[in-house]
Design a protein around this motif. Structure first.
Motif, PDB file in Angstrom:
ATOM      1  N   ASN A   9       0.780  84.862  45.665  1.00  0.00           N
ATOM      2  CA  ASN A   9       1.814  84.257  44.820  1.00  0.00           C
ATOM      3  C   ASN A   9       3.166  84.772  45.311  1.00  0.00           C
ATOM      4  O   ASN A   9       3.613  85.845  44.885  1.00  0.00           O
ATOM      5  CB  ASN A   9       1.628  84.648  43.346  1.00  0.00           C
ATOM      6  CG  ASN A   9       0.393  84.033  42.724  1.00  0.00           C
ATOM      7  OD1 ASN A   9       0.088  82.869  42.947  1.00  0.00           O
ATOM      8  ND2 ASN A   9      -0.331  84.821  41.944  1.00  0.00           N
ATOM      9  N   PRO A  10       3.839  84.059  46.187  1.00  0.00           N
ATOM     10  CA  PRO A  10       5.089  84.600  46.745  1.00  0.00           C
ATOM     11  C   PRO A  10       6.211  84.730  45.718  1.00  0.00           C
ATOM     12  O   PRO A  10       7.167  85.461  45.934  1.00  0.00           O
ATOM     13  CB  PRO A  10       5.457  83.593  47.837  1.00  0.00           C
ATOM     14  CG  PRO A  10       4.737  82.336  47.477  1.00  0.00           C
ATOM     15  CD  PRO A  10       3.474  82.767  46.794  1.00  0.00           C
ATOM     16  N   ARG A  11       6.090  84.002  44.605  1.00  0.00           N
ATOM     17  CA  ARG A  11       7.120  84.004  43.565  1.00  0.00           C
ATOM     18  C   ARG A  11       8.480  83.683  44.192  1.00  0.00           C
ATOM     19  O   ARG A  11       8.620  82.638  44.801  1.00  0.00           O
ATOM     20  CB  ARG A  11       7.092  85.331  42.805  1.00  0.00           C
ATOM     21  CG  ARG A  11       5.739  85.557  42.089  1.00  0.00           C
ATOM     22  CD  ARG A  11       5.737  86.761  41.170  1.00  0.00           C
ATOM     23  NE  ARG A  11       4.463  86.864  40.463  1.00  0.00           N
ATOM     24  CZ  ARG A  11       3.405  87.543  40.912  1.00  0.00           C
ATOM     25  NH1 ARG A  11       3.476  88.209  42.059  1.00  0.00           N
ATOM     26  NH2 ARG A  11       2.274  87.555  40.224  1.00  0.00           N
ATOM     27  N   PHE A  12       9.442  84.571  44.068  1.00  0.00           N
ATOM     28  CA  PHE A  12      10.779  84.250  44.575  1.00  0.00           C
ATOM     29  C   PHE A  12      11.065  84.877  45.945  1.00  0.00           C
ATOM     30  O   PHE A  12      12.206  84.905  46.378  1.00  0.00           O
ATOM     31  CB  PHE A  12      11.842  84.685  43.561  1.00  0.00           C
ATOM     32  CG  PHE A  12      11.841  83.842  42.314  1.00  0.00           C
ATOM     33  CD1 PHE A  12      12.517  82.635  42.273  1.00  0.00           C
ATOM     34  CD2 PHE A  12      11.132  84.248  41.187  1.00  0.00           C
ATOM     35  CE1 PHE A  12      12.501  81.845  41.132  1.00  0.00           C
ATOM     36  CE2 PHE A  12      11.113  83.470  40.045  1.00  0.00           C
ATOM     37  CZ  PHE A  12      11.802  82.263  40.008  1.00  0.00           C
ATOM     38  N   GLU A  13      10.033  85.359  46.610  1.00  0.00           N
ATOM     39  CA  GLU A  13      10.195  85.899  47.957  1.00  0.00           C
ATOM     40  C   GLU A  13       9.688  84.887  48.979  1.00  0.00           C
ATOM     41  O   GLU A  13       8.908  83.981  48.662  1.00  0.00           O
ATOM     42  CB  GLU A  13       9.427  87.209  48.112  1.00  0.00           C
ATOM     43  CG  GLU A  13      10.028  88.383  47.358  1.00  0.00           C
ATOM     44  CD  GLU A  13       9.412  89.699  47.805  1.00  0.00           C
ATOM     45  OE1 GLU A  13       9.624  90.095  48.977  1.00  0.00           O
ATOM     46  OE2 GLU A  13       8.701  90.326  46.990  1.00  0.00           O
TER      47      GLU A  13
ATOM     48  N   ILE B  60       6.636  84.821  54.496  1.00  0.00           N
ATOM     49  CA  ILE B  60       6.586  85.532  55.774  1.00  0.00           C
ATOM     50  C   ILE B  60       7.098  86.953  55.633  1.00  0.00           C
ATOM     51  O   ILE B  60       6.645  87.866  56.349  1.00  0.00           O
ATOM     52  CB  ILE B  60       7.378  84.757  56.864  1.00  0.00           C
ATOM     53  CG1 ILE B  60       7.030  85.291  58.247  1.00  0.00           C
ATOM     54  CG2 ILE B  60       8.857  84.780  56.591  1.00  0.00           C
ATOM     55  CD1 ILE B  60       5.578  85.086  58.631  1.00  0.00           C
ATOM     56  N   ASP B  61       8.044  87.190  54.694  1.00  0.00           N
ATOM     57  CA  ASP B  61       8.536  88.555  54.478  1.00  0.00           C
ATOM     58  C   ASP B  61       7.434  89.434  53.887  1.00  0.00           C
ATOM     59  O   ASP B  61       7.290  90.602  54.265  1.00  0.00           O
ATOM     60  CB  ASP B  61       9.742  88.540  53.529  1.00  0.00           C
ATOM     61  CG  ASP B  61      10.963  87.861  54.146  1.00  0.00           C
ATOM     62  OD1 ASP B  61      11.037  87.809  55.401  1.00  0.00           O
ATOM     63  OD2 ASP B  61      11.825  87.374  53.382  1.00  0.00           O
ATOM     64  N   ILE B  62       6.664  88.857  52.975  1.00  0.00           N
ATOM     65  CA  ILE B  62       5.548  89.602  52.378  1.00  0.00           C
ATOM     66  C   ILE B  62       4.492  89.889  53.443  1.00  0.00           C
ATOM     67  O   ILE B  62       3.967  91.002  53.538  1.00  0.00           O
ATOM     68  CB  ILE B  62       4.937  88.807  51.209  1.00  0.00           C
ATOM     69  CG1 ILE B  62       5.992  88.564  50.124  1.00  0.00           C
ATOM     70  CG2 ILE B  62       3.725  89.541  50.636  1.00  0.00           C
ATOM     71  CD1 ILE B  62       5.551  87.608  49.033  1.00  0.00           C
ATOM     72  N   ILE B  63       4.189  88.882  54.246  1.00  0.00           N
ATOM     73  CA  ILE B  63       3.200  89.042  55.318  1.00  0.00           C
ATOM     74  C   ILE B  63       3.626  90.145  56.288  1.00  0.00           C
ATOM     75  O   ILE B  63       2.811  90.982  56.703  1.00  0.00           O
ATOM     76  CB  ILE B  63       2.988  87.702  56.043  1.00  0.00           C
ATOM     77  CG1 ILE B  63       2.185  86.743  55.148  1.00  0.00           C
ATOM     78  CG2 ILE B  63       2.268  87.901  57.384  1.00  0.00           C
ATOM     79  CD1 ILE B  63       2.113  85.323  55.664  1.00  0.00           C
ATOM     80  N   ASN B  64       4.897  90.182  56.640  1.00  0.00           N
ATOM     81  CA  ASN B  64       5.383  91.212  57.572  1.00  0.00           C
ATOM     82  C   ASN B  64       5.231  92.611  56.976  1.00  0.00           C
ATOM     83  O   ASN B  64       4.942  93.574  57.699  1.00  0.00           O
ATOM     84  CB  ASN B  64       6.840  90.940  57.941  1.00  0.00           C
ATOM     85  CG  ASN B  64       6.973  89.780  58.913  1.00  0.00           C
ATOM     86  OD1 ASN B  64       6.046  89.481  59.663  1.00  0.00           O
ATOM     87  ND2 ASN B  64       8.118  89.109  58.896  1.00  0.00           N
ATOM     88  N   ASP B  65       5.416  92.736  55.662  1.00  0.00           N
ATOM     89  CA  ASP B  65       5.182  94.033  55.014  1.00  0.00           C
ATOM     90  C   ASP B  65       3.703  94.421  55.089  1.00  0.00           C
ATOM     91  O   ASP B  65       3.364  95.579  55.346  1.00  0.00           O
ATOM     92  CB  ASP B  65       5.620  93.975  53.544  1.00  0.00           C
ATOM     93  CG  ASP B  65       7.117  94.108  53.373  1.00  0.00           C
ATOM     94  OD1 ASP B  65       7.791  94.546  54.320  1.00  0.00           O
ATOM     95  OD2 ASP B  65       7.622  93.767  52.277  1.00  0.00           O
ATOM     96  N   ILE B  66       2.819  93.456  54.840  1.00  0.00           N
ATOM     97  CA  ILE B  66       1.383  93.738  54.932  1.00  0.00           C
ATOM     98  C   ILE B  66       1.030  94.196  56.345  1.00  0.00           C
ATOM     99  O   ILE B  66       0.240  95.143  56.535  1.00  0.00           O
ATOM    100  CB  ILE B  66       0.555  92.491  54.548  1.00  0.00           C
ATOM    101  CG1 ILE B  66       0.806  92.121  53.083  1.00  0.00           C
ATOM    102  CG2 ILE B  66      -0.935  92.726  54.781  1.00  0.00           C
ATOM    103  CD1 ILE B  66       0.214  90.782  52.672  1.00  0.00           C
TER     104      ILE B  66
END
Length: 499
Positions: A413-417, A420-426
C-alpha cells in the motif's frame, strides 16, 4: 440488523457499575441514546467525552449541547452548558464500556465469552475455535482482525478489537441471532483502552508475546505492552495459557482466574509431542500426538510449528464445550483462515500461499517455519506500506534476503509515497544479505513473475496483504484481492502453458 437498547433508560441505571459525581443537573433523567461520536448526537442523548491521540471529546461539549444532548460524561473540569447534566468519572473510556454494557442489557451475560490475546496466533485460533464449536452445533459469533461474524452475516473489521460500544452492540446482535458463544481477538490496545471492560470473560487465553506495537500512538515501551496483555487474566474466570511463551511469569503475575496450560516443552494439561512436518500435493501439513486431559492424534493442513500451538490452544478451549474428538479432528483438518498461511491451489508442481506477514518479526517467523519443509526454493514476494517507518523496510528486506532463496520486491500500500522509493528502501536491507532478488513494482506483475518462474518443489509466499482486498494509493483504496489476481493470472494462456 438494528439492535434496540433497553427502553426508557434512566441515566443513573447506565452508571450503576461506576463511581461518579453529578456536577450539574440530575442523574434521574431519561436518555434516548448513548453516543461517543459528537456527529451522531441527537436530542435527548448522553454524550461520552473520549480522549484519543488526535482528538478530545471534551472540545465538542458546546456542539452536542446545541444539538440537544441531555447529558455529558466527562473526566476533566468543564464549564457546564445550561440545561445539560454533567457527570464526572475517573476514566471516560472505562465509563463508556460499562455504560454500553448496561445500555444493551448486559448481553455478555447471555453468551459464553472467549477472549484471546497474544502477539501472534489470535486470528487463526479464533477461527479454529469457531470451526470446532459450530461443528458440534454450538452457534458461535466471532470478532477479530479480519471480520465480525454473526450467524450468516460477515462484517469487515476496522480494528482488531472494536470500541466498547460496538463490542456490546455486537454481543447484543449475537444474542438476538441465537448465538450461544462468542470468540474474539483481544488486542493490547483493546485492553489498554478498556474496549473489553464492563464484563468478565468466561475464558481468557494468552498465546505468546514478542516486542510489537511499540510507538508513540501505541505502547510507550515493551513493559507497557506486557502489562496490557496481562490484563486479560485479571478479567476472566478461567485462563488458558501457552506455558512455552516468553515472559510467562510476568503475564501470570496478579492473575485472578484459575489456570489451565498447554505447550510442547513441559508436563502441561494439553501437550503436543512427536511433531511431524510433511507435505501433500500443493499442501504443507503438520501432525502431532496430543496428551494430557485429552489424548488423540491431530493433523492440520496449515503449515508450521505455530500451527501446533494454535491448535493446542483451540483444543484446550473447546474441551470445555465438547468431548467429541472426531468433530475436533475434522474441524481442525478443515479450517482455513483468509490471509493466514492461506494455500491457494494453483499447481502440484509448487505451493503458493498468501500471508499477512507485514513486519520483520512476522516475516521471519513465517519463513523460518516454511524452511523446515525443505522446499526446492523458498520465494518471498512482498512490499512495504507507505507513510510508515522506513526501518520496517530495511528489516523486512534483510530478513527475506537471509531466509528466502529468492525475493521479489514489489508494491504493497504505497499510500502517499512513490512505490519505487519504498522498493529502494527495501533493497537496502536485501543487499545486507546474500539472497537472490528481483524488483517488479506492479504487484500483479510480481505474482505473475513468481508463477511463471516457479520451479518444481518451490514454496512461494505472497506476504503483507493477507486478507486485505484493496491497495491504497494517494488516499484512494483501489480494489485488489490477491486471490482474484491469481485467478486472472492462471487463466492467461502464457501461464497455463507452464502450470
Amino acid at each position: 440488523m438494528p439492535v434496540e437498547s433497553v427502553k426508557g433508560m434512566i441515566l443513573k441505571n447506565l452508571l450503576e457499575k461506576l463511581e461518579y459525581a453529578v456536577l450539574s443537573g440530575d442523574d434521574s433523567i431519561e436518555i434516548r441514546h448513548l453516543v461517543n461520536d459528537s456527529r451522531k448526537v441527537e436530542k435527548g442523548d448522553v454524550f461520552v467525552c473520549i480522549k484519543g491521540a488526535g482528538f478530545d471529546g471534551h472540545k465538542f461539549i458546546e456542539d452536542v449541547a446545541s444539538k440537544g444532548a441531555s447529558a455529558v460524561i466527562v473526566m476533566e473540569e468543564i464549564v457546564a452548558p445550561v440545561g445539560v447534566t454533567v457527570i464526572r468519572v475517573e476514566d471516560t473510556r472505562y465509563a463508556l464500556a460499562c455504560m454500553s454494557a448496561a445500555y444493551f442489557g448486559y448481553p455478555a451475560e447471555k453468551l459464553t465469552t472467549i477472549g484471546i490475546t497474544g502477539t501472534k496466533g489470535k486470528t487463526t485460533t479464533t477461527y479454529m475455535v469457531r470451526q470446532v464449536l459450530e461443528s458440534v452445533g454450538i452457534k458461535t459469533g466471532l470478532i477479530g482482525t479480519i471480520e465480525t461474524i454473526i450467524g450468516d452475516e460477515m462484517i469487515p473489521a476496522k480494528n482488531t478489537t472494536p470500541e466498547s460500544f460496538v463490542v456490546q452492540e455486537t454481543f447484543a446482535k449475537m444474542v438476538e441471532q441465537g448465538c450461544e458463544c462468542v470468540v474474539m481477538e483481544v488486542s493490547s490496545q483493546g485492553l489498554m483502552l478498556h474496549r473489553v471492560a464492563g464484563f468478565t470473560f468466561d475464558y481468557g487465553i494468552f498465546t505468546n508475546i514478542e516486542p510489537d506495537h511499540i510507538g508513540p500512538n501505541e505502547h510507550k515501551d515493551f513493559n507497557d505492552y506486557l502489562r496490557c496483555k496481562s490484563m486479560l487474566l485479571k478479567q476472566c474466570k478461567h485462563g488458558i495459557i501457552n506455558m512455552d511463551a516468553d515472559y510467562i511469569d510476568d503475564i501470570l503475575e496478579g492473575h485472578t482466574c484459575d489456570i489451565e496450560t498447554y505447550g510442547v516443552d513441559g508436563n502441561y494439561d494439553f501437550k503436543a509431542s512427536d511433531i511431524r512436518l510433511f507435505t501433500k500435493p500443493g499442501c504443507l501439513c503438520v501432525s502431532y500426538d496430543l496428551s494430557g486431559k485429552m489424548n488423540f492424534p491431530v493433523e492440520i493442513h496449515v503449515p508450521g510449528n505455530f500451527s501446533v500451538y494454535n491448535s493446542l490452544c483451540a483444543i484446550a478451549i473447546c474441551s470445555h464445550f465438547t468431548d467429541d474428538i472426531d468433530a475436533m479432528k475434522q474441524a481442525l483438518l478443515d479450517v482455513r483462515v483468509k490471509g493466514r498461511v492461506e494455500i491457494i491451489s494453483v499447481s502440484h508442481r509448487f505451493t503458493l500461499m498468501i500471508d499477512y506477514a507485514h513486519n520483520a518479526m512476522s516475516l521471519e517467523s513465517l519463513l523460518t517455519s516454511l524452511k523446515e519443509y525443505q522446499p526446492k526454493r523458498l520465494v518471498a514476494v512482498f512490499g512495504c506500506g507507505g507513510n510508515r517507518s522506513r526501518d520496517r523496510r530495511f528489516e523486512m528486506g534483510e530478513v527475506s534476503s537471509k531466509l528466502a532463496d529468492f525475493t521479489i520486491v514489489t508494491s504493497d500500500n504505497p499510500r502517499f509515497e512513490e512505490p519505487i522509493d519504498i522498493i529502494n528502501d527495501i533493497l537496502v536491507g536485501v543487499k545486507k544479505a546474500d539472497g537472490e532478488y528481483v524488483t517488479v513494482p506492479d504487484r500483479k506483475d510480481a505474482i505473475r513473475y513468481a508463477i511463471l518462474n516457479a520451479q518444481d518443489g518451490d514454496v512461494i509466499v505472497l506476504a503483507g496483504k493477507g486478507h486485505e482486498d484493496y491497495q491504497e494509493i494517494k488516499g484512494v483504496k483501489h480494489p485488489m484481492d490477491e486471490r482474484v489476481l491469481i485467478n486472472e493470472i492462471i487463466n492467461e494462456e502464457e501461464v497455463k502453458a507452464v502450470l
